[in-house]
Scaffold this active site. Sequence first.
Site, PDB file in Angstrom:
ATOM      1  N   ASP A 295      -0.157 -34.512 -23.608  1.00 43.95           N
ATOM      2  CA  ASP A 295      -1.142 -33.604 -23.035  1.00 43.95           C
ATOM      3  C   ASP A 295      -0.827 -32.165 -23.398  1.00 43.95           C
ATOM      4  OD1 ASP A 295      -3.176 -32.462 -21.598  1.00 43.95           O
ATOM      5  OD2 ASP A 295      -2.171 -32.656 -19.653  1.00 43.95           O
ATOM      6  N   LYS A 302      -1.920 -25.603 -22.559  1.00 44.11           N
ATOM      7  CA  LYS A 302      -0.820 -25.322 -21.638  1.00 44.11           C
ATOM      8  C   LYS A 302       0.124 -24.278 -22.228  1.00 44.11           C
ATOM      9  CE  LYS A 302      -0.503 -30.069 -19.796  1.00 44.11           C
ATOM     10  NZ  LYS A 302      -0.689 -29.781 -18.365  1.00 44.11           N
ATOM     11  N   ASP A 372      -7.754 -29.256 -19.336  1.00 45.37           N
ATOM     12  CA  ASP A 372      -6.426 -29.711 -18.934  1.00 45.37           C
ATOM     13  C   ASP A 372      -6.479 -30.571 -17.675  1.00 45.37           C
ATOM     14  OD1 ASP A 372      -3.687 -29.987 -19.148  1.00 45.37           O
ATOM     15  OD2 ASP A 372      -3.245 -28.178 -17.998  1.00 45.37           O
ATOM     16  N   ARG A 376      -8.121 -37.067 -14.692  1.00 47.91           N
ATOM     17  CA  ARG A 376      -9.154 -37.569 -13.783  1.00 47.91           C
ATOM     18  C   ARG A 376     -10.378 -38.063 -14.534  1.00 47.91           C
ATOM     19  NH1 ARG A 376      -9.366 -32.054 -10.587  1.00 47.91           N
ATOM     20  NH2 ARG A 376      -7.181 -32.266 -11.212  1.00 47.91           N
TER      21      ARG A 376
END
Length: 528
Positions: A295, A302, A372, A376
């Site tokens: 990720d 990030k 990001d 979900r």
Amino acid sequence: MTSPSTTLSLVDTDPAELAVDALVIGVHSQTGSADTGGEGPGGYAGTLLLATGAESIAAAFDGRLTETLALLGATGAPGEVIKLATLGTVTAPLVVAVGLGAEPTGAAPAPETLRRAAGSVIRALAGAGRVALSLPVPDDEDGPAALRAIAEGALIGGYRFAGYKTRPQPTRRNPVAEIAVHVPDSGDVRARAEIARATVVAAAVGQTRDWVNTAPNELRPPSFAEAVATAANAAGLTVEVLDEKALADAGYGGIIAVGQGSDAPPRLVKLTYQPPAGTANGKRIALVGKGITFDTGGVSIKPAQGMWEMKSDMAGAAAVAATMIAIAELKPAVSVQAYLPMAENMPSASSYRPGDVITMFDGKRVEVLNTDAEGRMILADAIARACADGCDYLLETSTLTGGQVVALGKRVAGVMGTAEFCTRVQAAGDAVGEPAWPMPLPEDVRKGMDSDVADISQVNAGMDRAGHMLQGGVFLREFVTDGVDWAHIDIAGPSYHSGEPTGYWTKGGTAVPVRTLLHLVEEIAAEN
């Protein structure tokens, strides 16, 4: 799934006569300074009290064992390990005292105390050939729980990730080869069953840790799906793998959106376990695990600091996959299906963007505000599929939010969902040493996720991070069918341990919440 490299057995021979490389006993801390004359249960020297199981060792040392251990610095603190050369006093050349904390009042030490102690001492004895554990295993109703804790702690505490070093490491020692656990009766059927179960559980924990610790360039969505499918097929599970075309054709908009920024396309793996004929209790459990193999945050990238740990963003899927393989071996009387959405969240010309509106598997439309918050998105599709297939209970686990770490730290998972079921998850976590804490799903958090253009925003519409962990739970709730008991277990902190080894946790993946999931599945299987 391979078995642990360490073998586990039971013995009921006098511990002082066991031909092993090291003999482990327990030591309690003791308040007060009076010497009651002698050692072992009922007597202590200084501030130490030997735990049950050390009686014959104390006798061999002529009542001076606690005094000697104290001179070596022993305090009885939980997990403390002190080694003492026996010089022929007993058969084993080494006696190892592991701290069990304060003496329990009228009961055996708590299972988690024994589990962590066993893990600590087996790590400390890496390189040994055969080790005997003579720790407290009561000959009463508390015995099975104590034995389970000791066996699990010993096996999972000895875990070592193979790693990628090309040169021999002189200080690296192999895990203990053989562990013998001392019990009142080595032929007891329940005791043997606990040993067999501990071996299965340790294999599941080890497999989860291996997947989480694998370098992300070696475990991208297609290869992760293949690895899971291979292990699941070998275990006798039914396996279905949807590739990017099948996902697009079936309308898995969330999985496709997150995965489209990577040249390693997404996957959805479904695993099915059916109990032996005539044993099923009619309940149906769905397990869902987040499988983001890496990720970056996508377009909402990030910070560089700590991003390397995002290889563990698939810890939920790894835990669920390994749990399913263990279920296939344990054969509980309940039907279980698992759904593992896998994707790599990368920034590229084809990445999904803030402002996109995505049509999910169940037809709901989601406005994306932060790429990001990708977990979900893929989980919503998997949850919707699980509910469409039909289930009575749904357990989903994921490294979903940094808000979980802020709220509960790195050891306690956050649990959201059906209130009563969340309480069961908490009880299961307490029972196995994977603590979790139920959190609310307030309606004001849901209102903050109202979208002007879609059915729901993926995060707070004003980008307010207040209740960030709760936002994840509220979003996922939208995709759970009414009447399904469900729980979302946020393991962002507990799934990965970046510090020094402690108890049965080694550095890297922890395999939380494999043992919680197994406990719950077995508990539900026991229902009429």
